[in-house]
Motif scaffolding. Structure first.
Motif, PDB file in Angstrom:
ATOM      1  N   LEU A   3       0.856  -1.188   0.000  1.00  0.00           N
ATOM      2  CA  LEU A   3       0.000   0.000   0.000  1.00  0.00           C
ATOM      3  C   LEU A   3       0.885   1.228   0.000  1.00  0.00           C
ATOM      4  CD1 LEU A   3      -2.608  -1.074   2.712  1.00  0.00           C
ATOM      5  CD2 LEU A   3      -2.837  -1.257   0.232  1.00  0.00           C
ATOM      6  N   GLN A   4       0.624   2.126  -0.913  1.00  0.00           N
ATOM      7  CA  GLN A   4       1.402   3.357  -1.038  1.00  0.00           C
ATOM      8  C   GLN A   4       0.478   4.545  -0.882  1.00  0.00           C
ATOM      9  OE1 GLN A   4       4.872   3.699  -1.654  1.00  0.00           O
ATOM     10  NE2 GLN A   4       4.473   5.849  -1.225  1.00  0.00           N
ATOM     11  N   ALA A   5       0.679   5.301   0.183  1.00  0.00           N
ATOM     12  CA  ALA A   5      -0.143   6.487   0.420  1.00  0.00           C
ATOM     13  C   ALA A   5       0.575   7.726  -0.092  1.00  0.00           C
ATOM     14  CB  ALA A   5      -0.433   6.636   1.910  1.00  0.00           C
ATOM     15  N   PHE A   6      -0.199   8.698  -0.560  1.00  0.00           N
ATOM     16  CA  PHE A   6       0.379   9.937  -1.049  1.00  0.00           C
ATOM     17  C   PHE A   6      -0.689  11.043  -0.997  1.00  0.00           C
ATOM     18  CE2 PHE A   6      -1.801   9.420  -5.103  1.00  0.00           C
ATOM     19  CZ  PHE A   6      -1.914   8.045  -5.203  1.00  0.00           C
ATOM     20  N   GLY A   7      -0.229  12.276  -1.126  1.00  0.00           N
ATOM     21  CA  GLY A   7      -1.158  13.396  -1.194  1.00  0.00           C
ATOM     22  C   GLY A   7      -1.235  14.251   0.042  1.00  0.00           C
ATOM     23  N   GLY A   8      -0.474  13.942   1.088  1.00  0.00           N
ATOM     24  CA  GLY A   8      -0.501  14.780   2.278  1.00  0.00           C
ATOM     25  C   GLY A   8       0.172  16.113   2.023  1.00  0.00           C
ATOM     26  N   GLY A   9       0.199  16.948   3.052  1.00  0.00           N
ATOM     27  CA  GLY A   9       0.846  18.238   2.912  1.00  0.00           C
ATOM     28  C   GLY A   9       0.462  19.184   4.023  1.00  0.00           C
ATOM     29  N   LEU A  10       0.733  20.463   3.784  1.00  0.00           N
ATOM     30  CA  LEU A  10       0.455  21.521   4.755  1.00  0.00           C
ATOM     31  C   LEU A  10      -0.696  22.371   4.239  1.00  0.00           C
ATOM     32  CD1 LEU A  10       1.206  23.270   7.254  1.00  0.00           C
ATOM     33  CD2 LEU A  10       2.825  24.478   5.749  1.00  0.00           C
ATOM     34  N   VAL A  11      -1.659  22.631   5.106  1.00  0.00           N
ATOM     35  CA  VAL A  11      -2.815  23.435   4.712  1.00  0.00           C
ATOM     36  C   VAL A  11      -3.267  24.270   5.907  1.00  0.00           C
ATOM     37  CG1 VAL A  11      -4.493  21.647   5.333  1.00  0.00           C
ATOM     38  CG2 VAL A  11      -5.069  23.328   3.562  1.00  0.00           C
ATOM     39  N   GLN A  12      -3.880  25.397   5.629  1.00  0.00           N
ATOM     40  CA  GLN A  12      -4.405  26.228   6.704  1.00  0.00           C
ATOM     41  C   GLN A  12      -5.744  25.676   7.202  1.00  0.00           C
ATOM     42  OE1 GLN A  12      -4.544  30.265   5.174  1.00  0.00           O
ATOM     43  NE2 GLN A  12      -2.562  30.714   6.098  1.00  0.00           N
ATOM     44  N   ALA A  13      -6.058  25.997   8.429  1.00  0.00           N
ATOM     45  CA  ALA A  13      -7.335  25.587   8.996  1.00  0.00           C
ATOM     46  C   ALA A  13      -8.473  26.063   8.099  1.00  0.00           C
ATOM     47  CB  ALA A  13      -7.491  26.146  10.404  1.00  0.00           C
ATOM     48  N   GLY A  14      -9.434  25.174   7.892  1.00  0.00           N
ATOM     49  CA  GLY A  14     -10.551  25.476   7.013  1.00  0.00           C
ATOM     50  C   GLY A  14     -10.337  25.023   5.584  1.00  0.00           C
ATOM     51  N   GLY A  15      -9.127  24.650   5.266  1.00  0.00           N
ATOM     52  CA  GLY A  15      -8.798  24.221   3.920  1.00  0.00           C
ATOM     53  C   GLY A  15      -9.109  22.750   3.666  1.00  0.00           C
ATOM     54  N   SER A  16      -8.698  22.276   2.500  1.00  0.00           N
ATOM     55  CA  SER A  16      -8.979  20.908   2.084  1.00  0.00           C
ATOM     56  C   SER A  16      -7.714  20.214   1.579  1.00  0.00           C
ATOM     57  CB  SER A  16     -10.024  20.896   0.962  1.00  0.00           C
ATOM     58  OG  SER A  16     -11.245  21.460   1.382  1.00  0.00           O
ATOM     59  N   SER A  74     -11.253  -0.589  -9.833  1.00  0.00           N
ATOM     60  CA  SER A  74     -10.612  -0.785 -11.134  1.00  0.00           C
ATOM     61  C   SER A  74      -9.168  -0.298 -11.116  1.00  0.00           C
ATOM     62  CB  SER A  74     -11.401  -0.071 -12.227  1.00  0.00           C
ATOM     63  OG  SER A  74     -11.315   1.329 -12.076  1.00  0.00           O
ATOM     64  N   LYS A  75      -8.875   0.643 -10.215  1.00  0.00           N
ATOM     65  CA  LYS A  75      -7.527   1.181 -10.089  1.00  0.00           C
ATOM     66  C   LYS A  75      -6.865   0.756  -8.779  1.00  0.00           C
ATOM     67  CE  LYS A  75      -8.600   5.267 -12.837  1.00  0.00           C
ATOM     68  NZ  LYS A  75      -8.634   6.764 -12.874  1.00  0.00           N
ATOM     69  N   ASN A  76      -7.590   0.001  -7.967  1.00  0.00           N
ATOM     70  CA  ASN A  76      -7.067  -0.453  -6.670  1.00  0.00           C
ATOM     71  C   ASN A  76      -6.625   0.720  -5.800  1.00  0.00           C
ATOM     72  OD1 ASN A  76      -7.378  -3.262  -7.316  1.00  0.00           O
ATOM     73  ND2 ASN A  76      -5.550  -3.063  -8.606  1.00  0.00           N
ATOM     74  N   THR A  77      -7.461   1.723  -5.732  1.00  0.00           N
ATOM     75  CA  THR A  77      -7.131   2.894  -4.934  1.00  0.00           C
ATOM     76  C   THR A  77      -8.258   3.226  -3.949  1.00  0.00           C
ATOM     77  OG1 THR A  77      -8.053   4.378  -6.597  1.00  0.00           O
ATOM     78  CG2 THR A  77      -5.686   3.934  -6.728  1.00  0.00           C
ATOM     79  N   VAL A  78      -7.875   3.869  -2.876  1.00  0.00           N
ATOM     80  CA  VAL A  78      -8.826   4.406  -1.916  1.00  0.00           C
ATOM     81  C   VAL A  78      -8.383   5.835  -1.608  1.00  0.00           C
ATOM     82  CG1 VAL A  78      -7.549   3.499   0.083  1.00  0.00           C
ATOM     83  CG2 VAL A  78      -9.994   4.057   0.300  1.00  0.00           C
ATOM     84  N   ALA A  79      -9.341   6.728  -1.480  1.00  0.00           N
ATOM     85  CA  ALA A  79      -9.025   8.129  -1.263  1.00  0.00           C
ATOM     86  C   ALA A  79      -9.799   8.672  -0.068  1.00  0.00           C
ATOM     87  CB  ALA A  79      -9.353   8.952  -2.507  1.00  0.00           C
ATOM     88  N   LEU A  80      -9.245   9.700   0.526  1.00  0.00           N
ATOM     89  CA  LEU A  80      -9.899  10.388   1.640  1.00  0.00           C
ATOM     90  C   LEU A  80      -9.892  11.874   1.329  1.00  0.00           C
ATOM     91  CD1 LEU A  80     -11.145   9.918   4.492  1.00  0.00           C
ATOM     92  CD2 LEU A  80      -8.890  10.517   5.408  1.00  0.00           C
ATOM     93  N   GLN A  81     -11.063  12.413   1.047  1.00  0.00           N
ATOM     94  CA  GLN A  81     -11.215  13.850   0.819  1.00  0.00           C
ATOM     95  C   GLN A  81     -11.489  14.510   2.163  1.00  0.00           C
ATOM     96  OE1 GLN A  81     -10.919  15.749  -2.030  1.00  0.00           O
ATOM     97  NE2 GLN A  81     -11.193  17.505  -0.662  1.00  0.00           N
ATOM     98  N   MET A  82     -10.628  15.450   2.528  1.00  0.00           N
ATOM     99  CA  MET A  82     -10.731  16.094   3.834  1.00  0.00           C
ATOM    100  C   MET A  82     -11.032  17.573   3.658  1.00  0.00           C
ATOM    101  SD  MET A  82      -7.503  14.205   5.695  1.00  0.00           S
ATOM    102  CE  MET A  82      -6.317  14.789   4.488  1.00  0.00           C
ATOM    103  N   ASN A  83     -12.186  18.001   4.119  1.00  0.00           N
ATOM    104  CA  ASN A  83     -12.601  19.397   4.034  1.00  0.00           C
ATOM    105  C   ASN A  83     -12.717  19.996   5.432  1.00  0.00           C
ATOM    106  OD1 ASN A  83     -12.873  19.071   1.218  1.00  0.00           O
ATOM    107  ND2 ASN A  83     -14.994  18.404   1.443  1.00  0.00           N
ATOM    108  N   SER A  84     -12.757  21.313   5.479  1.00  0.00           N
ATOM    109  CA  SER A  84     -12.887  22.029   6.758  1.00  0.00           C
ATOM    110  C   SER A  84     -11.887  21.510   7.778  1.00  0.00           C
ATOM    111  CB  SER A  84     -14.325  21.881   7.294  1.00  0.00           C
ATOM    112  OG  SER A  84     -15.261  22.370   6.363  1.00  0.00           O
ATOM    113  N   LEU A  85     -10.656  21.408   7.358  1.00  0.00           N
ATOM    114  CA  LEU A  85      -9.631  20.835   8.222  1.00  0.00           C
ATOM    115  C   LEU A  85      -9.364  21.708   9.439  1.00  0.00           C
ATOM    116  CD1 LEU A  85      -7.312  19.493   5.437  1.00  0.00           C
ATOM    117  CD2 LEU A  85      -8.182  18.125   7.341  1.00  0.00           C
ATOM    118  N   LYS A  86      -9.040  21.029  10.532  1.00  0.00           N
ATOM    119  CA  LYS A  86      -8.763  21.682  11.803  1.00  0.00           C
ATOM    120  C   LYS A  86      -7.344  21.336  12.249  1.00  0.00           C
ATOM    121  CE  LYS A  86     -13.586  20.905  13.197  1.00  0.00           C
ATOM    122  NZ  LYS A  86     -14.474  20.293  14.217  1.00  0.00           N
ATOM    123  N   PRO A  87      -6.734  22.150  13.069  1.00  0.00           N
ATOM    124  CA  PRO A  87      -5.380  21.812  13.560  1.00  0.00           C
ATOM    125  C   PRO A  87      -5.327  20.434  14.225  1.00  0.00           C
ATOM    126  CG  PRO A  87      -5.871  24.099  14.034  1.00  0.00           C
ATOM    127  CD  PRO A  87      -7.142  23.494  13.486  1.00  0.00           C
TER     128      PRO A  87
END
Length: 125
Positions: A3-16, A74-87
């Motif tokens: 399993l290879q995870a990717f897509g993290g990063g730095l975002v301001q509170a309230g972002g996605s 079909s692509k063997n992927t799972v995703a997590l969409q994160m909105n209204s992020l908090k610290p």
């Protein structure tokens, strides 16, 4: 199985942010897939999970209404969409896959046989 995870990063509170996980290997045996997170000094906790066909989803109370889990078999992927992020969402996010009979509790980390290495999500205030 890997399993290879990717897509993290730095975002301001309230972002996605959107984190994804790609599975390789014996993917035909995957049942539930889930996301867990671990903040410094804390135990790994459940975030979200999705059934094999994507017909059932599960969320921790702390993320309900803000996060959405999805999968593309079909692509063997799972995703997590994160909105209204908090610290307090700051953590390393790990994806996980359940192999075998597919009868485990999708919200329990002991259900999962394979884990990704994790991707860092940092939410600034």
């Amino acid at each position: 199985v890997q399993l290879q995870a990717f897509g993290g990063g730095l975002v301001q509170a309230g972002g996605s942010l959107r984190v994804s996980c790609a599975a390789s290997g014996r993917t035909f045996s995957i049942h539930a897939m889930g996301w867990f997170r671990q903040a410094p000094g804390k135990e790994r906790e459940f975030v979200a999970a999705i059934s094999r066909r994507g017909t059932s989803t599960y969320y921790a109370d702390s993320v309900k209404g803000r996060f959405t889990i999805s999968r593309d078999n079909s692509k063997n992927t799972v995703a997590l969409q994160m909105n209204s992020l908090k610290p307090e969402d700051t953590a390393v996010y790990h994806c996980a896959a359940e192999f075998g009979l597919g009868v485990g509790d999708p919200m329990n980390r002991d259900t999962y046989n394979y884990w990704g290495q994790g991707t860092q999500v940092t939410v600034s205030s």
